[in-house]
Design a protein around this motif. Structure first.
Motif, short mmCIF file in Angstrom:
data_model
loop_
_atom_site.label_atom_id
_atom_site.label_comp_id
_atom_site.label_asym_id
_atom_site.label_seq_id
_atom_site.Cartn_x
_atom_site.Cartn_y
_atom_site.Cartn_z
N ALA A 99 0.85 -1.36 0.00
CA ALA A 99 0.11 0.04 -0.01
C ALA A 99 0.92 1.19 -0.11
O ALA A 99 0.85 2.05 0.98
N THR A 100 1.74 1.29 -0.90
CA THR A 100 2.93 2.29 -0.99
C THR A 100 2.39 3.68 -1.55
O THR A 100 1.81 3.53 -2.92
N PRO A 101 2.40 4.72 -0.96
CA PRO A 101 1.84 6.00 -1.68
C PRO A 101 2.93 6.55 -2.66
O PRO A 101 3.98 6.15 -2.33
N PHE A 102 2.37 7.13 -3.65
CA PHE A 102 3.32 7.82 -4.49
C PHE A 102 3.05 9.20 -4.39
O PHE A 102 1.88 9.75 -4.90
N TRP A 103 3.92 9.99 -3.54
CA TRP A 103 3.84 11.33 -3.21
C TRP A 103 3.78 12.44 -4.34
O TRP A 103 4.74 12.29 -5.11
N ALA A 120 14.32 5.79 -9.43
CA ALA A 120 14.20 4.49 -10.05
C ALA A 120 15.51 4.17 -10.50
O ALA A 120 16.01 2.78 -10.16
N GLU A 121 16.46 5.17 -11.08
CA GLU A 121 17.68 4.76 -11.53
C GLU A 121 18.67 4.45 -10.41
O GLU A 121 19.59 3.87 -10.27
N LYS A 122 18.37 4.90 -9.19
CA LYS A 122 19.14 4.54 -7.81
C LYS A 122 18.89 3.33 -7.29
O LYS A 122 19.48 2.70 -6.26
N MET A 123 17.76 2.64 -7.69
CA MET A 123 17.57 1.21 -7.09
C MET A 123 18.39 0.28 -7.81
O MET A 123 18.52 0.31 -8.95
N ASP A 124 18.79 -0.86 -6.95
CA ASP A 124 19.49 -1.72 -7.37
C ASP A 124 18.47 -3.15 -7.90
O ASP A 124 18.00 -3.64 -7.16
N PHE A 142 -5.54 2.68 -5.46
CA PHE A 142 -4.91 1.55 -5.93
C PHE A 142 -4.09 1.90 -7.47
O PHE A 142 -3.06 1.56 -7.60
N VAL A 143 -4.63 3.11 -8.06
CA VAL A 143 -4.05 3.71 -9.26
C VAL A 143 -2.73 4.02 -8.87
O VAL A 143 -1.66 3.84 -9.94
N GLN A 144 -2.00 4.17 -7.84
CA GLN A 144 -0.87 4.61 -7.52
C GLN A 144 0.14 3.55 -7.63
O GLN A 144 1.41 3.69 -8.03
N LEU A 145 -0.41 2.49 -7.59
CA LEU A 145 0.54 1.17 -7.83
C LEU A 145 1.15 1.12 -9.23
O LEU A 145 2.10 0.71 -9.63
N SER A 146 0.10 1.71 -10.24
CA SER A 146 0.64 1.84 -11.61
C SER A 146 1.73 2.78 -11.97
O SER A 146 2.68 2.41 -12.87
N LYS A 147 1.73 3.82 -10.95
CA LYS A 147 2.85 4.79 -11.18
C LYS A 147 4.29 3.92 -10.89
O LYS A 147 5.26 4.43 -11.49
N TYR A 148 4.07 2.97 -9.95
CA TYR A 148 5.66 2.38 -9.57
C TYR A 148 5.70 1.33 -10.63
O TYR A 148 7.02 1.13 -11.14
N ARG A 149 4.86 0.74 -11.38
CA ARG A 149 4.95 -0.04 -12.38
C ARG A 149 5.47 0.62 -13.41
O ARG A 149 6.52 0.03 -14.37
N GLN A 150 5.13 1.92 -13.77
CA GLN A 150 5.90 2.68 -14.83
C GLN A 150 7.48 3.04 -14.63
O GLN A 150 8.26 2.83 -15.37
N LYS A 151 7.61 3.11 -13.34
CA LYS A 151 9.07 3.65 -12.94
C LYS A 151 9.89 2.42 -12.82
O LYS A 151 11.14 2.54 -12.90
N LEU A 152 9.55 1.46 -12.30
CA LEU A 152 10.13 0.27 -12.07
C LEU A 152 9.59 -1.08 -12.41
O LEU A 152 9.13 -1.91 -11.79
N GLN A 188 7.32 -14.84 -11.30
CA GLN A 188 6.00 -13.98 -12.12
C GLN A 188 6.10 -12.93 -11.40
O GLN A 188 6.01 -12.22 -10.58
N ARG A 189 6.27 -11.74 -12.47
CA ARG A 189 6.44 -10.16 -12.22
C ARG A 189 4.97 -9.73 -11.73
O ARG A 189 5.33 -8.57 -10.92
N PHE A 190 3.98 -10.10 -12.23
CA PHE A 190 2.71 -9.55 -12.11
C PHE A 190 1.66 -10.57 -11.74
O PHE A 190 1.62 -11.39 -12.79
N SER A 191 1.06 -10.28 -10.70
CA SER A 191 -0.06 -11.35 -10.42
C SER A 191 -1.16 -10.82 -9.65
O SER A 191 -0.82 -9.83 -9.12
#
Length: 194
Positions: A99-103, A120-124, A142-152, A188-191
């Motif tokens: 449940a990670t907010p994308f501020w 995202a570039e700094k993550m290993d 829930f839509v905030q999850l898609s922002k992380y999917r785009q970045k990572l 599996q990367r997405f489920s």
């Protein structure tokens, strides 16, 4: 050897810490005796470090190599900020964010919580990174999850049809993925529909 897990709670007040204890209890029960779950209180000091990056950094540095990091809500977003901004000399076994907010926005109160544009570039990408979100979350859309999917895009994403912001206090899905680190069974990367 017992594997070490650190769980970072949501919010920043004692009541938030107490509420997330239910998640910690579930995770401990699901993981069993092979894992030790450390649950520190991230105090709201009222300082400029509202994002608690320094507290999180200290907890990670005081852990053993191979530590597994788990965060919920604000704790998840601040853990992600910490990992993308700080040079932490510790081998991390995996990162699990729920449940990670994308501020977003430029309000003064939001600034301490926002990720850097190049986070995202700094993550290993060699460190397994998992995101979990319930479609019926009333606190973090829930839509905030898609922002992380785009970045990572290389991270692993688990969407649940129900469970709300607190996953009905059942972290079986997270425990399953943590256990899968030992045998690399998390291909599996997405489920969905957990």
């Amino acid at each position: 050897m017992t594997a070490q897990v650190i769980f970072f709670h949501g919010g920043g007040e004692r009541q938030d810490y107490e509420q997330d204890k239910n998640l910690v209890v579930s995770l401990k029960e699901q993981l069993g005796a092979a894992y030790f779950v450390h649950y520190p209180f991230l105090q709201n000091t009222g300082s400029a470090d509202l994002g608690r990056r320094e507290q999180i950094t200290r907890e990670i540095l005081n852990s053993q190599d191979g530590v597994i990091l788990v965060g919920h809500s604000l704790g998840a977003s601040m853990l992600l900020a910490c990992l993308s901004e700080k040079k932490i000399q510790r081998k991390i076994g995996g990162v699990f964010l729920m449940a990670t907010p994308f501020w977003t926005g430029d309000e003064q109160w939001v600034r301490p919580f926002k990720l850097q544009p190049d986070f995202a570039e700094k993550m290993d990408p060699q460190v397994p990174l998992f995101f979990y979100h319930c479609q019926d979350d009333q606190e973090v859309p829930f839509v905030q999850l898609s922002k992380y999917r785009q970045k990572l895009p290389w991270a692993f994403y688990r969407q649940c049809s129900c469970g709300g912001h607190d996953f009905n206090n059942d972290l079986a899905i997270v425990a399953h993925d943590i256990k899968s680190l030992k045998n690399g069974a998390y291909i599996q990367r997405f489920s969905s529909d957990y």
